[in-house]
Design a protein around this motif. Sequence first.
Motif, PDB file in Angstrom:
ATOM      1  N   TRP A  60      50.254 -48.614  60.222  1.00 11.23           N
ATOM      2  CA  TRP A  60      50.026 -49.282  61.497  1.00 11.23           C
ATOM      3  C   TRP A  60      48.909 -48.613  62.281  1.00 11.23           C
ATOM      4  CZ3 TRP A  60      50.649 -53.864  63.144  1.00 11.23           C
ATOM      5  CH2 TRP A  60      51.658 -54.668  62.640  1.00 11.23           C
ATOM      6  N   TRP A 111      41.380 -57.283  71.114  1.00  8.76           N
ATOM      7  CA  TRP A 111      42.221 -56.340  70.375  1.00  8.76           C
ATOM      8  C   TRP A 111      43.159 -57.093  69.434  1.00  8.76           C
ATOM      9  CZ3 TRP A 111      46.081 -52.305  72.814  1.00  8.76           C
ATOM     10  CH2 TRP A 111      46.338 -51.308  71.867  1.00  8.76           C
ATOM     11  N   VAL A 165      45.821 -50.458  63.953  1.00  4.13           N
ATOM     12  CA  VAL A 165      45.701 -50.581  65.400  1.00  4.13           C
ATOM     13  C   VAL A 165      44.561 -49.756  65.988  1.00  4.13           C
ATOM     14  CG1 VAL A 165      46.946 -50.208  67.566  1.00  4.13           C
ATOM     15  CG2 VAL A 165      48.124 -51.189  65.622  1.00  4.13           C
ATOM     16  N   TRP A 166      44.362 -48.535  65.507  1.00  5.35           N
ATOM     17  CA  TRP A 166      43.341 -47.671  66.102  1.00  5.35           C
ATOM     18  C   TRP A 166      41.918 -48.204  65.886  1.00  5.35           C
ATOM     19  CZ3 TRP A 166      42.409 -44.849  69.919  1.00  5.35           C
ATOM     20  CH2 TRP A 166      41.351 -43.959  69.947  1.00  5.35           C
ATOM     21  N   VAL A 212      43.178 -56.743  65.451  1.00  3.47           N
ATOM     22  CA  VAL A 212      44.401 -56.279  64.780  1.00  3.47           C
ATOM     23  C   VAL A 212      44.741 -57.218  63.631  1.00  3.47           C
ATOM     24  CG1 VAL A 212      46.925 -56.128  65.049  1.00  3.47           C
ATOM     25  CG2 VAL A 212      45.438 -54.939  66.634  1.00  3.47           C
ATOM     26  N   PHE A 264      41.422 -51.157  68.123  1.00  2.00           N
ATOM     27  CA  PHE A 264      41.230 -50.762  69.515  1.00  2.00           C
ATOM     28  C   PHE A 264      39.769 -50.394  69.771  1.00  2.00           C
ATOM     29  CE2 PHE A 264      40.999 -47.495  72.770  1.00  2.00           C
ATOM     30  CZ  PHE A 264      41.704 -48.073  73.821  1.00  2.00           C
TER      31      PHE A 264
END
Length: 97
Positions: free
Chosen positions: A6, A56, A10-11, A60, A14
């Motif tokens: 994850w 975002w 996600v990073w 994602v 972002f």
Amino acid sequence: MKAQRWMWIVWPAFLVAAVLEMLVFAFVDPSEMHWQGHSLNLSREAIYTLTFFIFWGATVVSSALTTLLSMSPFEVNQCPVPSSERPRDCARNGNCC
């Protein structure tokens, strides 16, 4: 392992959303944005926040799809049920569920 995966999704999403936000609003004034012919009655900060979360979310989804497509066939076909708890017919043919 799932938490690490994850974070892989996600990073980077972002960071890309932050860059997209800077690029878009370097050229677009949020107070002049319209939706279906009507002016948006939101503050600049609200528009910045909403668009950041939209960017975002889109990145994602893109990163998650890349991660899904990078999985090996073993990971995709791996049985989630421990071998001691599998039904008899499942253990015979090597497939589960």
